[in-house]
Design an enzyme around this catalytic site. Structure first.
Site: not given
Length: 174
Positions: A144, A157
């Site tokens: 990501s 995350y």
């Protein structure tokens, strides 16, 4: 032969279908959505591709070992691993529980470690098969932008994705 983790929806489903359209036999991994995984497999088959679905929680070493065993028993080997499974469990840092932290790290980072380790073991066992491909195998780790961009309320995350980046770079060096 490609294993795509988290392939029952989203990016993983798209990757699985794209690989199948290019001739790969695809292992559609899922952790809880058997119906969605079967739908992805139906789409692969309707496009002329081959594949199977395999339920495995990538944070479980036992499940990962079983997934690779099923893939190898069914198709003879594994050539490609797409480490895609991931999730979010958001909270402000001061409110985040250890359970929320561990759950995201276990799926997003430990899952990639476990799957990559087993793929590498299979690549080394089988060796290079020149008529198939030049390298012994390929590992694609989906991460990501938050591997480098901090994200308030998503510390677990962002930390997991930063870990994925360093894991990929370290594996590449080895």
């Amino acid at each position: 032969i490609a294993i795509v983790t988290g392939a029952s929806s989203g990016i993983g489903a798209g990757i699985g279908k794209a690989l199948a359209s290019e001739g790969a036999k695809v292992v559609v991994n899922f952790s809880s959505s058997a119906g969605k995984a079967e739908k992805v497999l139906e789409e692969i088959r309707s496009g002329g591709g081959e594949g199977i679905t395999v339920k495995a929680d990538v944070s479980s070493e036992k499940d990962v070992l079983q997934m690779f065993a099923v893939a190898i028993k069914t198709f003879g080997t594994v050539d490609i691993l797409v480490n895609n499974a991931g999730l979010q469990n958001d909270a402000k840092f001061h409110d985040m529980t250890l359970e929320q932290w561990n759950h995201v790290i276990d799926i997003n980072l430990t899952g990639q470690f476990l799957c990559a380790r087993e793929a590498i073991k299979e690549f080394l066992r089988r060796g290079v098969v020149p008529e198939r491909t030049k390298p012994a195998g390929k590992i694609i780790c989906i991460s990501s932008v938050h591997e480098v961009i901090p994200w308030a309320g998503h510390a677990n995350y962002a930390a997991s994705k930063g870990g994925v980046m360093m894991l990929m770079k370290t594996i590449a060096q080895e």
